[in-house]
Enzyme design. Structure first.
Site, PDB file in Angstrom:
ATOM      1  N   ARG A 198       0.935  -1.294   0.168  1.00 42.04           N
ATOM      2  CA  ARG A 198       0.164  -0.196   0.115  1.00 42.04           C
ATOM      3  C   ARG A 198       0.787   1.155  -0.120  1.00 42.04           C
ATOM      4  NH1 ARG A 198      -4.330   0.732   1.105  1.00 42.04           N
ATOM      5  NH2 ARG A 198      -3.753   2.692   1.327  1.00 42.04           N
ATOM      6  N   PRO A 247      -8.251   5.000   1.566  1.00 42.44           N
ATOM      7  CA  PRO A 247      -8.567   5.896   0.619  1.00 42.44           C
ATOM      8  C   PRO A 247      -7.513   6.770   0.545  1.00 42.44           C
ATOM      9  CG  PRO A 247     -10.092   6.933   2.377  1.00 42.44           C
ATOM     10  CD  PRO A 247      -9.514   5.457   2.864  1.00 42.44           C
ATOM     11  N   ASP A 300      -7.830   9.957  -1.069  1.00 45.83           N
ATOM     12  CA  ASP A 300      -8.139  11.520  -1.551  1.00 45.83           C
ATOM     13  C   ASP A 300      -8.080  12.204  -0.881  1.00 45.83           C
ATOM     14  OD1 ASP A 300      -9.583  10.096   0.714  1.00 45.83           O
ATOM     15  OD2 ASP A 300     -10.903  11.990   1.318  1.00 45.83           O
ATOM     16  N   LEU A 301      -6.625  12.437   0.165  1.00 44.87           N
ATOM     17  CA  LEU A 301      -6.259  13.451   1.122  1.00 44.87           C
ATOM     18  C   LEU A 301      -5.155  13.793  -0.051  1.00 44.87           C
ATOM     19  CD1 LEU A 301      -6.637  13.018   4.674  1.00 44.87           C
ATOM     20  CD2 LEU A 301      -8.129  14.197   3.122  1.00 44.87           C
ATOM     21  N   ASP A 335      -1.625   1.648  15.668  1.00 47.40           N
ATOM     22  CA  ASP A 335      -0.980   0.198  15.438  1.00 47.40           C
ATOM     23  C   ASP A 335      -0.224  -0.448  16.646  1.00 47.40           C
ATOM     24  OD1 ASP A 335       1.534   1.664  12.626  1.00 47.40           O
ATOM     25  OD2 ASP A 335      -1.125   0.598  12.965  1.00 47.40           O
ATOM     26  N   ARG A 369       5.790  -8.845   7.268  1.00 44.32           N
ATOM     27  CA  ARG A 369       5.915  -8.042   6.872  1.00 44.32           C
ATOM     28  C   ARG A 369       6.376  -6.887   7.619  1.00 44.32           C
ATOM     29  NH1 ARG A 369       0.801  -5.690   5.482  1.00 44.32           N
ATOM     30  NH2 ARG A 369       1.950  -3.736   5.271  1.00 44.32           N
TER      31      ARG A 369
HETATM   32  C1  EPZ Z   1       0.444   5.024   7.570  1.00 44.72           C
HETATM   33  O1  EPZ Z   1      -0.471   4.603   7.036  1.00 44.72           O
HETATM   34  C2  EPZ Z   1       1.108   3.512   8.433  1.00 44.72           C
HETATM   35  N1  EPZ Z   1       1.555   2.596   7.485  1.00 44.72           N
HETATM   36  C3  EPZ Z   1       0.179   2.929   9.152  1.00 44.72           C
HETATM   37  O2  EPZ Z   1       1.180   1.397   9.464  1.00 44.72           O
HETATM   38  C4  EPZ Z   1      -0.645   3.280  10.075  1.00 44.72           C
HETATM   39  O3  EPZ Z   1      -1.492   2.756  11.152  1.00 44.72           O
HETATM   40  C5  EPZ Z   1      -1.111   4.279  10.179  1.00 44.72           C
HETATM   41  O4  EPZ Z   1       0.188   5.294   9.432  1.00 44.72           O
HETATM   42  C6  EPZ Z   1      -1.839   5.578  10.974  1.00 44.72           C
HETATM   43  O5  EPZ Z   1      -0.634   5.280  11.607  1.00 44.72           O
HETATM   44  C7  EPZ Z   1       2.883   3.298   6.974  1.00 44.72           C
HETATM   45  O6  EPZ Z   1       3.307   4.792   7.456  1.00 44.72           O
HETATM   46  C8  EPZ Z   1       3.469   2.589   5.660  1.00 44.72           C
HETATM   47  P1  EPZ Z   1      -3.310   7.781   7.305  1.00 44.72           P
HETATM   48  P2  EPZ Z   1      -1.534   5.822   6.166  1.00 44.72           P
HETATM   49  O7  EPZ Z   1      -2.707   7.499   5.792  1.00 44.72           O
HETATM   50  O8  EPZ Z   1      -0.322   7.033   6.063  1.00 44.72           O
HETATM   51  C9  EPZ Z   1      -7.139   8.528   6.708  1.00 44.72           C
HETATM   52  C10 EPZ Z   1       1.374  -0.844  10.098  1.00 44.72           C
HETATM   53  O9  EPZ Z   1       0.448  -1.334  10.814  1.00 44.72           O
HETATM   54  N2  EPZ Z   1      -7.408   8.544   5.687  1.00 44.72           N
HETATM   55  O10 EPZ Z   1      -2.931   8.612   8.694  1.00 44.72           O
HETATM   56  O11 EPZ Z   1      -2.163   4.960   5.444  1.00 44.72           O
HETATM   57  C11 EPZ Z   1      -7.964   6.742   6.327  1.00 44.72           C
HETATM   58  O12 EPZ Z   1      -8.482   5.517   5.865  1.00 44.72           O
HETATM   59  C12 EPZ Z   1       0.534   0.209   9.078  1.00 44.72           C
HETATM   60  O13 EPZ Z   1       2.814  -0.373  10.342  1.00 44.72           O
HETATM   61  C13 EPZ Z   1      -7.739   9.151   4.077  1.00 44.72           C
HETATM   62  O14 EPZ Z   1      -9.537   9.549   4.524  1.00 44.72           O
HETATM   63  O15 EPZ Z   1      -2.539   6.218   7.286  1.00 44.72           O
HETATM   64  C14 EPZ Z   1      -7.740   6.385   7.802  1.00 44.72           C
HETATM   65  O16 EPZ Z   1      -8.784   6.016   8.164  1.00 44.72           O
HETATM   66  C15 EPZ Z   1      -1.052  -0.075   8.681  1.00 44.72           C
HETATM   67  N3  EPZ Z   1      -7.375  10.381   3.240  1.00 44.72           N
HETATM   68  C16 EPZ Z   1      -6.879   7.485   8.467  1.00 44.72           C
HETATM   69  O17 EPZ Z   1      -6.779   8.272   7.611  1.00 44.72           O
HETATM   70  C17 EPZ Z   1      -6.594   9.765   2.536  1.00 44.72           C
HETATM   71  O18 EPZ Z   1      -6.121  10.265   1.290  1.00 44.72           O
HETATM   72  C18 EPZ Z   1      -5.465   7.192   8.411  1.00 44.72           C
HETATM   73  O19 EPZ Z   1      -4.866   6.688   7.215  1.00 44.72           O
HETATM   74  C19 EPZ Z   1      -5.542   9.057   3.418  1.00 44.72           C
HETATM   75  C20 EPZ Z   1      -6.134   8.449   4.993  1.00 44.72           C
END
Ligand code: EPZ
Length: 416
Positions: free
Chosen positions: A92, A122, A124-125, A304, A396
């Site tokens: 991802r 998503p 979108d941001l 996490d 992973r």
């Molecule tokens: C990062 O994911 C981490 N992954 C995740 O770790 C971690 O759980 C997460 O941040 C939160 O801390 C990496 O750094 C590779 P987010 P990321 O964008 O960037 C919503 C693990 O187990 N959102 O902060 O994908 C989304 O749906 C993994 O090591 C939107 O709505 O997290 C979620 O509900 C899992 N639109 C929330 O924000 C967007 O465009 C958090 O997502 C982006 C995100």
């Protein structure tokens, strides 16, 4: 399919050293695409996700050479296209190459990442921010394409402090014309680590680690050497593993400050945690009080760590509430814990865990990397043997978990 077989009820003791942060190494590897010349990144953990990112960078035209604990990454001229859904769905974090490729060559086309077990994920941001910087975005047939003649700095307000969106936009803005201000930015330690690396390369980023990040675009960035910060989630996972076995361990190579949301919660439960400059000692007593958590963006309790912590609560004294506010489907470990004798009721994003005297070994399976870690933690305390299937999820995010736990006195065997 490989599995772990754990024979429970062995108290953990001794020392374990955690590796570099997966969630810092991945964006930093993507950011190396921004640079003319080569970067060497140290303390990159040996994980499946890192191998997937390495494959992705290679197919983008970068050369990635492992040298000791480091990776040398050179990208003279990146290609600007990742077509395969297979590549992006396997990792991802592939979406993190969008910002660098858009900034470096004005065009990037990636397959939509799609969802995963824990949520729809998503982007979108990310897209909204790139449009604000001047990119034209088209979506269709499962692809996102972003094009721009050049990127121009602007003010971006993130509706949610998304870690990935903050990282992608910080990278894109580093080579944009003028200044970009990202408001309501994520403040995780991994954001600061990425900003430090980009600044080392010649970038101009101030405010990383606060909700407002200011990036002044430069015309080029040059490869540098950087060491990734320690993995705070791996450290928290071993702390929970020691705690559930009522053990006492020292966890080396940590930044205690990054662990505060976790260690303060463990102390509330009744676990003694002492801090050194780069280590912590976790000393678990018999009495562990059920204590509520609500996952929040940093510096709140990290999502996490929700699954590993839920395992710990399954044999704590009393009833605890676990509220997952970040991802919409991150309780997949709970039914597996129930198979081991845990008492859990789920209502939407809230799980009520009634601590029980003991867990019993069972056949269970990992659904995502943190859920898998949670099942290993539960197995360490369970009576009898537990077999955890689909451990490729664990591989992973955790390097050599069986070796590290064995060194702490656990009885865990990898069965291929
Ligand atoms: C990062 O994911 C981490 N992954 C995740 O770790 C971690 O759980 C997460 O941040 C939160 O801390 C990496 O750094 C590779 P987010 P990321 O964008 O960037 C919503 C693990 O187990 N959102 O902060 O994908 C989304 O749906 C993994 O090591 C939107 O709505 O997290 C979620 O509900 C899992 N639109 C929330 O924000 C967007 O465009 C958090 O997502 C982006 C995100």
């Amino acid at each position: 399919m490989p599995s772990f077989v754990v024979s429970g009820q062995k108290r953990l003791s001794g020392k374990v050293s955690v590796g570099g942060s997966k969630n810092s190494a991945l964006p930093i590897m993507a950011a190396s695409l921004l640079a003319q010349g080569c970067s060497t990144i140290y303390d990159v953990p040996a994980l499946l996700d890192i191998q997937n990112m390495t494959d992705l960078l290679t197919c983008l035209g970068a050369s990635v050479e492992k040298s000791g604990s480091g990776f040398s990454i050179c990208c003279q001229k990146p290609l600007c296209d990742i077509s395969s859904y297979e590549t992006v769905s396997r990792l991802r974090a592939s979406v993190l190459v969008m910002g660098p490729l858009l900034a470096r060559c004005g065009r990037v086309k990636i397959s939509m990442p799609g969802g995963c077990q824990i949520g729809s994920r998503p982007v979108d941001l990310h897209i909204k921010g790139m449009q604000a910087l001047g990119a034209k975005i088209t979506q269709g047939h499962g692809f996102i394409e972003a094009r721009c003649k050049s990127l121009t700095g602007t003010k971006i307000y993130l509706d949610f402090p998304s870690v990935g969106a903050t990282e992608n936009l910080m990278m894109a803005a580093s080579l944009a014309k003028g200044q970009t201000i990202i408001e309501n930015a994520a403040v995780e330690p991994e954001i600061v680590d990425l900003a430090n690396y980009i600044n080392l390369m010649g970038g101009k980023i101030v405010g990383a680690g606060t909700g407002t990040i200011r990036i002044t675009g430069v015309t080029e960035l040059n490869g540098q050497t950087h060491t990734v910060i320690p993995d705070r989630i791996e450290a928290g996972t071993y702390a929970a593993a020691a705690a559930i076995t009522r053990g006492r361990i020292q966890i080396d190579n940590v930044v205690p400050d990054h662990l505060k949301p976790i260690t303060s919660k463990l102390r509330e439960v009744g676990i003694a945690v002492t801090e050194g400059d780069s280590h912590i000692i976790v000393d678990a007593s018999d009495k562990q009080k059920a204590t509520d958590i609500k996952t929040l963006p940093y510096p709140g309790f990290p999502t996490d760590m929700q699954a590993p912590y839920s395992s710990l609560m399954s044999i704590a004294e009393g009833t605890s509430m676990v509220i997952e506010t970040i991802f919409e489907n991150r309780f997949l470990h709970m039914p597996e814990l129930v198979r081991m004798g845990a008492h859990v009721k789920i209502e939407g994003r809230t799980a009520v865990i009634e601590g029980t005297k003991k867990l019993s070994g069972a056949k269970v399976k990992a659904t995502d990397l943190r859920a898998g870690a949670a099942l290993v933690i539960a197995a360490l305390a369970a009576e009898g043997d537990t077999e955890i299937g689909e451990i490729e999820h664990i591989d992973r995010g955790y390097s050599e978990m069986d070796r590290k736990l064995t060194a702490l006195g656990a009885d865990i065997v990898r069965k291929d």
